[in-house]
Write an enzyme that holds these catalytic residues in place. Structure first.
Site, PDB file in Angstrom:
ATOM      1  NE  ARG A  44      67.971 -10.103  72.909  1.00  0.00           N
ATOM      2  CZ  ARG A  44      67.746 -11.139  73.703  1.00  0.00           C
ATOM      3  NH1 ARG A  44      67.035 -10.980  74.812  1.00  0.00           N
ATOM      4  NH2 ARG A  44      68.221 -12.323  73.401  1.00  0.00           N
ATOM      5  NE  ARG A 137      63.446 -12.596  72.943  1.00  0.00           N
ATOM      6  CZ  ARG A 137      64.309 -13.395  73.579  1.00  0.00           C
ATOM      7  NH1 ARG A 137      64.049 -13.800  74.803  1.00  0.00           N
ATOM      8  NH2 ARG A 137      65.407 -13.799  72.973  1.00  0.00           N
ATOM      9  NE  ARG A 148      68.689 -16.226  71.823  1.00  0.00           N
ATOM     10  CZ  ARG A 148      69.869 -15.647  71.724  1.00  0.00           C
ATOM     11  NH1 ARG A 148      70.600 -15.808  70.635  1.00  0.00           N
ATOM     12  NH2 ARG A 148      70.347 -14.899  72.704  1.00  0.00           N
TER      13      ARG A 148
HETATM   14  N1  LIG Z   1      76.365 -19.871  81.679  1.00  0.00           N
HETATM   15  C1  LIG Z   1      75.792 -18.674  81.631  1.00  0.00           C
HETATM   16  N2  LIG Z   1      74.727 -18.471  80.843  1.00  0.00           N
HETATM   17  C2  LIG Z   1      74.164 -17.233  80.852  1.00  0.00           C
HETATM   18  C3  LIG Z   1      74.648 -16.169  81.634  1.00  0.00           C
HETATM   19  N3  LIG Z   1      73.880 -15.078  81.409  1.00  0.00           N
HETATM   20  C4  LIG Z   1      72.937 -15.455  80.543  1.00  0.00           C
HETATM   21  N4  LIG Z   1      73.095 -16.743  80.194  1.00  0.00           N
HETATM   22  C5  LIG Z   1      72.271 -17.560  79.290  1.00  0.00           C
HETATM   23  O1  LIG Z   1      72.577 -17.242  77.958  1.00  0.00           O
HETATM   24  C6  LIG Z   1      71.459 -17.550  77.136  1.00  0.00           C
HETATM   25  C7  LIG Z   1      71.206 -16.415  76.170  1.00  0.00           C
HETATM   26  O2  LIG Z   1      70.830 -15.260  76.861  1.00  0.00           O
HETATM   27  P1  LIG Z   1      70.348 -13.980  76.050  1.00  0.00           P
HETATM   28  O3  LIG Z   1      71.307 -13.652  74.973  1.00  0.00           O
HETATM   29  O4  LIG Z   1      70.051 -12.891  77.041  1.00  0.00           O
HETATM   30  O5  LIG Z   1      69.034 -14.464  75.289  1.00  0.00           O
HETATM   31  P2  LIG Z   1      67.573 -14.895  75.775  1.00  0.00           P
HETATM   32  O6  LIG Z   1      67.722 -15.941  76.839  1.00  0.00           O
HETATM   33  O7  LIG Z   1      66.945 -15.406  74.544  1.00  0.00           O
HETATM   34  O8  LIG Z   1      66.900 -13.654  76.310  1.00  0.00           O
HETATM   35  C8  LIG Z   1      70.299 -17.823  78.095  1.00  0.00           C
HETATM   36  O9  LIG Z   1      70.120 -19.224  78.160  1.00  0.00           O
HETATM   37  C9  LIG Z   1      70.786 -17.292  79.418  1.00  0.00           C
HETATM   38  O10 LIG Z   1      70.240 -18.028  80.508  1.00  0.00           O
HETATM   39  C10 LIG Z   1      75.786 -16.436  82.473  1.00  0.00           C
HETATM   40  O11 LIG Z   1      76.298 -15.596  83.192  1.00  0.00           O
HETATM   41  N5  LIG Z   1      76.309 -17.688  82.415  1.00  0.00           N
HETATM   42  N1  LIG Z   2      53.415 -17.739  79.341  1.00  0.00           N
HETATM   43  C1  LIG Z   2      53.659 -17.012  78.253  1.00  0.00           C
HETATM   44  N2  LIG Z   2      52.745 -16.939  77.273  1.00  0.00           N
HETATM   45  C2  LIG Z   2      52.983 -16.224  76.148  1.00  0.00           C
HETATM   46  N3  LIG Z   2      54.112 -15.523  75.906  1.00  0.00           N
HETATM   47  C3  LIG Z   2      55.067 -15.572  76.846  1.00  0.00           C
HETATM   48  C4  LIG Z   2      54.900 -16.306  78.065  1.00  0.00           C
HETATM   49  N4  LIG Z   2      56.017 -16.159  78.806  1.00  0.00           N
HETATM   50  C5  LIG Z   2      56.857 -15.374  78.093  1.00  0.00           C
HETATM   51  N5  LIG Z   2      56.293 -14.992  76.921  1.00  0.00           N
HETATM   52  C6  LIG Z   2      56.901 -14.183  75.850  1.00  0.00           C
HETATM   53  O1  LIG Z   2      57.849 -15.024  75.196  1.00  0.00           O
HETATM   54  C7  LIG Z   2      59.014 -14.287  74.846  1.00  0.00           C
HETATM   55  C8  LIG Z   2      60.237 -14.957  75.469  1.00  0.00           C
HETATM   56  O2  LIG Z   2      60.226 -14.737  76.889  1.00  0.00           O
HETATM   57  P1  LIG Z   2      61.535 -14.278  77.651  1.00  0.00           P
HETATM   58  O3  LIG Z   2      61.138 -13.959  79.053  1.00  0.00           O
HETATM   59  O4  LIG Z   2      62.247 -13.217  76.889  1.00  0.00           O
HETATM   60  O5  LIG Z   2      62.366 -15.640  77.601  1.00  0.00           O
HETATM   61  P2  LIG Z   2      63.855 -15.996  78.076  1.00  0.00           P
HETATM   62  O6  LIG Z   2      64.283 -14.936  79.047  1.00  0.00           O
HETATM   63  O7  LIG Z   2      63.729 -17.334  78.699  1.00  0.00           O
HETATM   64  O8  LIG Z   2      64.673 -16.008  76.823  1.00  0.00           O
HETATM   65  C9  LIG Z   2      58.811 -12.855  75.299  1.00  0.00           C
HETATM   66  O9  LIG Z   2      58.399 -12.057  74.207  1.00  0.00           O
HETATM   67  C10 LIG Z   2      57.707 -12.978  76.351  1.00  0.00           C
HETATM   68  O10 LIG Z   2      56.912 -11.816  76.409  1.00  0.00           O
END
Ligand SMILES: Nc1nc2c(ncn2[C@@H]2O[C@H](COP(=O)(O)OP(=O)(O)O)[C@@H](O)[C@H]2O)c(=O)[nH]1
Ligand SMILES: Nc1ncnc2c1ncn2[C@@H]1O[C@H](COP(=O)(O)OP(=O)(O)O)[C@@H](O)[C@H]1O
Length: 198
Positions: A44, A137, A148
């Site tokens: 991203r 986001r 998702r």
């Molecule tokens: N099993 C596994 N899941 C992972 C790993 N790295 C990231 N993830 C998971 O993959 C999912 C998607 O991650 P990402 O594409 O970064 O999207 P986001 O969680 O929406 O920011 C999330 O649930 C992460 O926790 C890994 O090394 N192993």
């Molecule tokens: N407590 C909260 N209240 C409002 N917005 C939040 C909160 N925690 C996270 N966010 C926002 O929600 C979105 C998803 O959070 P993120 O940390 O990227 O989630 P994940 O890593 O679990 O996918 C981001 O844009 C973040 O800034």
């Protein structure tokens, strides 16, 4: 002596894992180290290769999996994700607490290893709020957002399994969620700080 216990953060995409993790890594720079996963998804804007993820092709990743270089790997929303042995070793070599951000399949697979982490699930207050946060986001297409959201529903169901997580944090108010996270990690933080002094 065994090093500090690693920490697993799991929970639906958009629950706030990265947000909480970034705060923790900033406040305790020397104490925690992030396990940099491999993924086949596209970076991203703002994501840095080698820091947020190791961005690789499916062929490259499969080759390393076949060579036995991964602790766990899973398919999530059309992409492959995995934790390499090297990712965890790199953090442990610094005597830092290793933090893994992995999905629920990863949690189940890590349970079969010797890693023995603290398992934490970060969850949204509701699916509606999760959807709003994911939309705001602005990282996903409509298609990947829908994927998702359906993965999130499955995750929230599977997370109910007794004993799967040591702690479930409902991320409603961010500061409150962060306090809960710090509280459960306090003992490991103290131990790591003490070991630095000696
Ligand atoms: N099993 C596994 N899941 C992972 C790993 N790295 C990231 N993830 C998971 O993959 C999912 C998607 O991650 P990402 O594409 O970064 O999207 P986001 O969680 O929406 O920011 C999330 O649930 C992460 O926790 C890994 O090394 N192993
Ligand atoms: N407590 C909260 N209240 C409002 N917005 C939040 C909160 N925690 C996270 N966010 C926002 O929600 C979105 C998803 O959070 P993120 O940390 O990227 O989630 P994940 O890593 O679990 O996918 C981001 O844009 C973040 O800034």
């Amino acid at each position: 002596m065994q090093g500090p216990r690693p920490v697993v953060l799991s929970g639906p995409s958009g629950a706030g894992k990265s947000t909480l993790l970034k705060k923790l890594l900033k406040d305790y720079e020397n104490i925690f180290g992030f396990s940099v996963s491999h993924t086949t998804r596209q970076p991203r804007p703002g994501e840095v290769n080698g820091k947020d993820y190791h961005f690789v092709s499916r062929e490259e990743m499969q080759k390393e999996i076949d060579a036995g270089e991964f602790i766990e790997h899973a398919e999530f929303s059309g992409n492959m994700y995995g934790t390499s042995k090297g990712a965890v070793q790199a953090v442990q070599a610094q005597n830092q607490i290793c933090v893994l951000d992995i999905d629920i399949q990863g949690v189940k697979n890590i349970k079969r290893t010797e890693l023995n982490p603290i398992y934490i699930s970060v969850q949204p207050p509701s699916i509606e709020i999760l959807e709003k946060r994911l939309r705001d986001r602005k990282t996903e297409t409509e298609e990947s957002l829908q994927k998702r959201l359906s993965a999130a529903r499955v995750d929230l169901e599977l997370s109910k399994e007794p004993g799967l997580f040591d702690l479930v944090i409902i991320n409603d108010d961010l500061e409150k969620a962060y306090s809960e996270l710090k509280e459960v990690l306090l003992e490991e933080i103290k131990k790591t700080e003490e070991s630095r002094k000696s």
